[in-house]
Scaffold this active site. Structure first.
Site, mmCIF file in Angstrom:
data_model
loop_
_atom_site.group_PDB
_atom_site.id
_atom_site.type_symbol
_atom_site.label_atom_id
_atom_site.label_comp_id
_atom_site.label_asym_id
_atom_site.label_seq_id
_atom_site.Cartn_x
_atom_site.Cartn_y
_atom_site.Cartn_z
ATOM 1 N N GLU A 100 22.574 40.294 35.693
ATOM 2 C CA GLU A 100 23.892 39.642 35.618
ATOM 3 C C GLU A 100 24.809 40.155 36.723
ATOM 4 O O GLU A 100 24.730 41.328 37.099
ATOM 5 C CB GLU A 100 24.552 39.983 34.267
ATOM 6 C CG GLU A 100 23.979 39.209 33.097
ATOM 7 C CD GLU A 100 24.716 37.898 32.865
ATOM 8 O OE1 GLU A 100 25.361 37.396 33.812
ATOM 9 O OE2 GLU A 100 24.652 37.389 31.739
ATOM 10 N N ASP A 101 25.706 39.293 37.188
ATOM 11 C CA ASP A 101 26.703 39.723 38.164
ATOM 12 C C ASP A 101 27.813 40.528 37.501
ATOM 13 O O ASP A 101 28.192 41.592 37.961
ATOM 14 C CB ASP A 101 27.291 38.516 38.921
ATOM 15 C CG ASP A 101 27.685 37.382 37.981
ATOM 16 O OD1 ASP A 101 27.486 37.490 36.760
ATOM 17 O OD2 ASP A 101 28.193 36.355 38.483
ATOM 18 N N ASP A 104 31.949 40.445 31.076
ATOM 19 C CA ASP A 104 33.381 40.521 30.807
ATOM 20 C C ASP A 104 33.542 40.587 29.274
ATOM 21 O O ASP A 104 33.451 41.668 28.701
ATOM 22 C CB ASP A 104 34.023 39.280 31.436
ATOM 23 C CG ASP A 104 35.528 39.254 31.348
ATOM 24 O OD1 ASP A 104 36.118 40.248 30.931
ATOM 25 O OD2 ASP A 104 36.127 38.217 31.707
ATOM 26 N N PHE A 154 40.698 40.331 38.248
ATOM 27 C CA PHE A 154 39.798 39.236 38.606
ATOM 28 C C PHE A 154 39.213 39.514 39.990
ATOM 29 O O PHE A 154 39.939 39.608 40.970
ATOM 30 C CB PHE A 154 40.525 37.895 38.591
ATOM 31 C CG PHE A 154 39.570 36.741 38.618
ATOM 32 C CD1 PHE A 154 38.979 36.280 37.451
ATOM 33 C CD2 PHE A 154 39.236 36.142 39.824
ATOM 34 C CE1 PHE A 154 38.072 35.233 37.480
ATOM 35 C CE2 PHE A 154 38.322 35.083 39.857
ATOM 36 C CZ PHE A 154 37.742 34.633 38.686
ATOM 37 N N ARG A 167 32.305 33.431 47.374
ATOM 38 C CA ARG A 167 31.003 33.984 46.989
ATOM 39 C C ARG A 167 30.355 34.725 48.148
ATOM 40 O O ARG A 167 29.622 35.690 47.948
ATOM 41 C CB ARG A 167 30.060 32.862 46.541
ATOM 42 C CG ARG A 167 30.430 32.195 45.228
ATOM 43 C CD ARG A 167 29.252 31.345 44.747
ATOM 44 N NE ARG A 167 29.618 30.373 43.740
ATOM 45 C CZ ARG A 167 29.690 30.640 42.428
ATOM 46 N NH1 ARG A 167 29.433 31.842 41.984
ATOM 47 N NH2 ARG A 167 30.020 29.698 41.573
HETATM 48 P P1 IMP Z 1 31.820 36.760 29.825
HETATM 49 O O1 IMP Z 1 33.277 36.808 29.477
HETATM 50 O O2 IMP Z 1 31.185 38.134 29.734
HETATM 51 O O3 IMP Z 1 31.103 35.737 28.988
HETATM 52 O O4 IMP Z 1 31.724 36.316 31.330
HETATM 53 C C1 IMP Z 1 31.631 34.977 31.654
HETATM 54 C C2 IMP Z 1 31.594 34.690 33.117
HETATM 55 O O5 IMP Z 1 32.922 34.713 33.607
HETATM 56 C C3 IMP Z 1 30.850 35.641 34.045
HETATM 57 O O6 IMP Z 1 29.463 35.425 34.082
HETATM 58 C C4 IMP Z 1 31.496 35.275 35.363
HETATM 59 O O7 IMP Z 1 30.900 34.096 35.882
HETATM 60 C C5 IMP Z 1 32.919 34.958 34.962
HETATM 61 N N1 IMP Z 1 33.814 36.080 35.265
HETATM 62 C C6 IMP Z 1 34.304 37.012 34.424
HETATM 63 N N2 IMP Z 1 35.136 37.865 35.073
HETATM 64 C C7 IMP Z 1 35.147 37.444 36.363
HETATM 65 C C8 IMP Z 1 35.806 37.923 37.558
HETATM 66 O O8 IMP Z 1 36.555 38.923 37.570
HETATM 67 N N3 IMP Z 1 35.571 37.211 38.695
HETATM 68 C C9 IMP Z 1 34.755 36.118 38.732
HETATM 69 N N4 IMP Z 1 34.131 35.643 37.663
HETATM 70 C C10 IMP Z 1 34.311 36.308 36.483
#
Ligand code: IMP
Length: 184
Positions: A100-101, A104, A154, A167
């Site tokens: 995973e990148d 959050d 962010f 990206r």
């Molecule tokens: P989750 O909240 O863990 O489900 O994350 C959902 C998705 O939100 C991640 O896979 C990213 O694509 C996007 N995301 C969350 N935080 C960031 C950020 O700081 N920058 C860019 N994308 C984010």
């Protein structure tokens, strides 16, 4: 204006990113020494991480990709996720490592784990480059490999986007304007 000029700051410079990725790859190579793990990653955010991580791993691996869309406000924070591209390979009996990148709230990763876990893999672990722990909702994720814990900002670059841009930056940066802020 150049992409990098639109940033407030650099959070993780390229050299630090690459050094940490090599450390993660060394740990993965040691942990999976006698296996051939299947690394699964999610388009498009994790592609640079996947490319650099896998090139630094010294044991045989295979790789596969999924694509998802998130609905609702807050970059998927609603947890409503839809699979738009499934894996090509069967994962039954395989040692699967989800790459995973960023994690959050954890809702996206939890959704992916549910899908993958239902397919009977021999093992299922997570490797995430970035971990934004402050906003975590799901706190039971098996995150075995974590690049950096980051504050609640962010971030963009190295695969991560804001409206599909940024990206291609080779480092992790913080946007000058907070996308969560109301429009002026
Ligand atoms: P989750 O909240 O863990 O489900 O994350 C959902 C998705 O939100 C991640 O896979 C990213 O694509 C996007 N995301 C969350 N935080 C960031 C950020 O700081 N920058 C860019 N994308 C984010």
């Amino acid at each position: 204006m150049a992409l990098a000029d639109q940033l407030a700051s650099v959070l993780i410079p390229e050299a630090q990113l690459q050094a940490r990725i090599r450390e993660l790859a060394d740990r993965i190579s040691a942990d999976y020494a006698d296996r051939t793990p299947l690394l699964v990653s999610v388009l498009k955010g994790a592609v640079y991480f996947m490319a650099d991580l896998t090139r630094a791993i010294s044991v045989p691996i295979t790789m596969d990709f999924m694509a998802i869309t998130s609905y609702g406000p807050g970059q998927g924070a609603s947890g409503a996720v839809r699979l738009i591209k499934d894996l090509d390979e069967e994962i039954s009996g395989r040692h699967v490592l989800l790459v995973e990148d960023i994690i959050d709230t954890g809702l996206t990763a939890a959704y992916l784990l549910r899908i993958l876990g239902a397919r009977d893999p021999a093992s299922l672990r997570i490797c995430t480059l970035l971990d934004k722990t402050a906003r975590r909702i799901v706190d039971t994720l098996p995150i075995d490999y974590r690049g950096f814990e980051i504050p609640d900002v962010f971030v963009v670059g190295y695969g991560l986007d804001y409206r599909q841009l940024y990206r291609n930056l080779p480092f992790i940066g913080v946007l000058r304007t907070d996308p969560a802020a109301p429009p002026p």
